[in-house]
Design a protein around this motif. Sequence first.
Motif, mmCIF file in Angstrom:
data_model
loop_
_atom_site.group_PDB
_atom_site.id
_atom_site.type_symbol
_atom_site.label_atom_id
_atom_site.label_comp_id
_atom_site.label_asym_id
_atom_site.label_seq_id
_atom_site.Cartn_x
_atom_site.Cartn_y
_atom_site.Cartn_z
ATOM 1 N N VAL A 6 14.374 -11.105 -2.947
ATOM 2 C CA VAL A 6 13.857 -11.539 -1.507
ATOM 3 C C VAL A 6 15.548 -11.810 -0.587
ATOM 4 O O VAL A 6 16.776 -12.316 -1.572
ATOM 5 N N GLN A 7 15.870 -10.880 0.426
ATOM 6 C CA GLN A 7 16.755 -12.122 1.088
ATOM 7 C C GLN A 7 16.278 -13.086 1.682
ATOM 8 O O GLN A 7 15.172 -13.383 2.708
ATOM 9 N N TYR A 8 17.274 -14.107 1.539
ATOM 10 C CA TYR A 8 17.933 -15.814 1.631
ATOM 11 C C TYR A 8 18.577 -16.330 2.075
ATOM 12 O O TYR A 8 20.354 -16.269 1.689
ATOM 13 N N GLN A 9 19.132 -16.567 3.037
ATOM 14 C CA GLN A 9 20.410 -17.108 3.621
ATOM 15 C C GLN A 9 21.401 -16.024 3.437
ATOM 16 O O GLN A 9 22.221 -16.608 3.114
ATOM 17 N N HIS A 10 21.545 -14.814 3.892
ATOM 18 C CA HIS A 10 21.905 -13.449 4.356
ATOM 19 C C HIS A 10 22.135 -13.319 2.512
ATOM 20 O O HIS A 10 23.120 -12.255 1.977
ATOM 21 N N THR A 11 21.618 -13.658 1.462
ATOM 22 C CA THR A 11 22.258 -13.276 0.172
ATOM 23 C C THR A 11 20.479 -12.353 -0.261
ATOM 24 O O THR A 11 19.563 -13.178 -0.055
ATOM 25 N N TRP A 12 20.886 -11.304 -1.067
ATOM 26 C CA TRP A 12 19.292 -11.076 -1.524
ATOM 27 C C TRP A 12 19.866 -11.946 -2.790
ATOM 28 O O TRP A 12 20.987 -11.147 -3.870
ATOM 29 N N SER A 13 18.491 -11.936 -3.695
ATOM 30 C CA SER A 13 18.548 -13.209 -4.931
ATOM 31 C C SER A 13 17.164 -11.980 -5.405
ATOM 32 O O SER A 13 16.424 -11.824 -4.680
ATOM 33 N N LYS A 14 17.156 -12.437 -6.989
ATOM 34 C CA LYS A 14 16.070 -12.284 -7.794
ATOM 35 C C LYS A 14 15.278 -13.693 -8.093
ATOM 36 O O LYS A 14 15.979 -15.041 -7.162
ATOM 37 N N VAL A 15 14.244 -13.599 -7.511
ATOM 38 C CA VAL A 15 13.073 -15.054 -7.873
ATOM 39 C C VAL A 15 12.686 -15.257 -9.554
ATOM 40 O O VAL A 15 12.147 -13.740 -10.366
ATOM 41 N N LEU A 16 12.691 -16.568 -9.883
ATOM 42 C CA LEU A 16 12.084 -17.321 -11.144
ATOM 43 C C LEU A 16 10.521 -16.905 -11.205
ATOM 44 O O LEU A 16 9.621 -17.232 -10.576
ATOM 45 N N LEU A 17 10.101 -16.442 -12.231
ATOM 46 C CA LEU A 17 8.882 -16.325 -12.646
ATOM 47 C C LEU A 17 8.513 -17.670 -13.356
ATOM 48 O O LEU A 17 6.698 -17.600 -12.073
ATOM 49 N N ASP A 18 8.848 -18.850 -12.976
ATOM 50 C CA ASP A 18 7.579 -20.170 -13.335
ATOM 51 C C ASP A 18 6.851 -20.573 -12.304
ATOM 52 O O ASP A 18 6.152 -21.133 -12.388
ATOM 53 N N SER A 19 7.295 -20.354 -11.264
ATOM 54 C CA SER A 19 6.315 -20.508 -10.038
ATOM 55 C C SER A 19 5.841 -19.728 -9.334
ATOM 56 O O SER A 19 4.982 -19.671 -8.217
ATOM 57 N N TRP A 20 6.191 -18.422 -9.850
ATOM 58 C CA TRP A 20 5.725 -16.932 -9.143
ATOM 59 C C TRP A 20 3.740 -17.263 -9.455
ATOM 60 O O TRP A 20 3.618 -16.842 -10.689
ATOM 61 N N SER A 21 2.977 -16.604 -8.318
ATOM 62 C CA SER A 21 1.527 -16.251 -8.579
ATOM 63 C C SER A 21 1.483 -14.670 -8.419
ATOM 64 O O SER A 21 1.669 -14.901 -6.898
ATOM 65 N N ILE A 22 -0.179 -14.822 -8.265
ATOM 66 C CA ILE A 22 -0.324 -13.655 -7.488
ATOM 67 C C ILE A 22 -0.757 -13.761 -6.032
ATOM 68 O O ILE A 22 -0.977 -12.593 -5.618
ATOM 69 N N ARG A 23 -1.046 -15.136 -5.902
ATOM 70 C CA ARG A 23 -1.283 -15.159 -4.207
ATOM 71 C C ARG A 23 -0.195 -14.718 -3.864
ATOM 72 O O ARG A 23 0.221 -14.308 -2.375
ATOM 73 N N GLU A 24 1.470 -15.143 -4.228
ATOM 74 C CA GLU A 24 3.213 -15.044 -3.473
ATOM 75 C C GLU A 24 2.974 -13.232 -4.089
ATOM 76 O O GLU A 24 3.654 -12.694 -2.753
ATOM 77 N N ALA A 25 2.700 -13.201 -5.026
ATOM 78 C CA ALA A 25 2.470 -11.113 -4.943
ATOM 79 C C ALA A 25 1.631 -10.835 -4.401
ATOM 80 O O ALA A 25 2.089 -9.587 -3.483
ATOM 81 N N SER A 26 0.639 -11.309 -3.703
ATOM 82 C CA SER A 26 0.136 -10.411 -2.530
ATOM 83 C C SER A 26 0.987 -10.828 -1.343
ATOM 84 O O SER A 26 0.757 -9.313 -0.525
ATOM 85 N N VAL A 27 1.687 -11.591 -0.757
ATOM 86 C CA VAL A 27 1.898 -11.561 0.036
ATOM 87 C C VAL A 27 3.119 -10.320 0.785
ATOM 88 O O VAL A 27 3.082 -9.754 1.660
ATOM 89 N N ALA A 28 3.546 -10.582 -1.045
ATOM 90 C CA ALA A 28 4.974 -10.022 -0.858
ATOM 91 C C ALA A 28 4.441 -8.199 -0.946
ATOM 92 O O ALA A 28 5.318 -7.223 0.063
#
Length: 307
Positions: free
Chosen positions: A121-143
């Motif tokens: 995900v690009q955030y504050q002009h930087t491409w970053s990975k996302v930690l799995l700990d708070s990610w769910s199918i809801r966020e994945a649906s948006v992506a």
Amino acid sequence: REVRLVQGTHLCSGRVEIQHGITWHTVCDADFDLQDAEVVCRQLGCGIPAKVLGGSGSGPIWADVFECHGKETHLSQCAVSSWNRAVCSHGHDAGVICNGEDLDGTVRLSGESGCEGQLEVQYQHTWSKVLLDSWSIREASVACRQLGCGSAVRIYSSSLSGTGDTDVCLTGYQCSGTESHLVNCNAPDTVNCSSSPYVSIVCSSESLRLVGDEGGCAGRLEVFHQGSWGTVCDDSWDLNDAQVVCRQLQCGTALRFTSFGPGNGSIWLGKVGCVGNESSLWDCPSAQWRQHDCGHEKDVGVVCSGM
């Protein structure tokens, strides 16, 4: 008028569409120039236009010709030519690429397929990975929706890889699952990347199906949401809604809607209200997910021509 850019490589590029009532219209590229594009990019928080291009969409076409000066903050502030209504086809839909001063929330997947892989995900002009700990199918649906890849099918953990710019990772996203873009969810937290697993997702464009016919063009309507298939209530359902389903499944035209027996699992949708010319069921208004008073005896089925 609300404006959006669709089917581009990121939030700030794509075909221009305008909302009128509940329906989105493409915009004819006749006389659509950099001044008009400048207003669109400014309205979307996407900087300035880098390029105006053509495209090919579907559905109704907005025929009025805009005469923006380029300084307006909203397309509704632009004059509209009262004498020049364009005669346009979908081979002449306007598109814009903005330079994207505000691209926070742009997503990409680092796998071989554009619809599966490790999430960045690009955030504050930087491409970053996302930690799995708070990610769910809801966020994945948006992506997945943002990528134009349909619905989220699976989330899985992966070790550090990909092309992220730094060792800063993101965590803490919370989405309802219905947003069109991650920027509409809460702002994430930035943390140092650790040995924690990272998010990888699998998306699928198969977000609708008809269950009950081997050819796939007749049967009980099921939609894929939050990782599982569910049914649709027949409240307010009519042939216009069925027409959109048949079009989306490339099954020709709708012949009728009927019952193919009760399904199981969640009843995801109710009170669908398509006009009939939408290219996707997701372009139609409906009640919120699972907001209905139906039992499975009211699961809707659709019969398409199959051509």
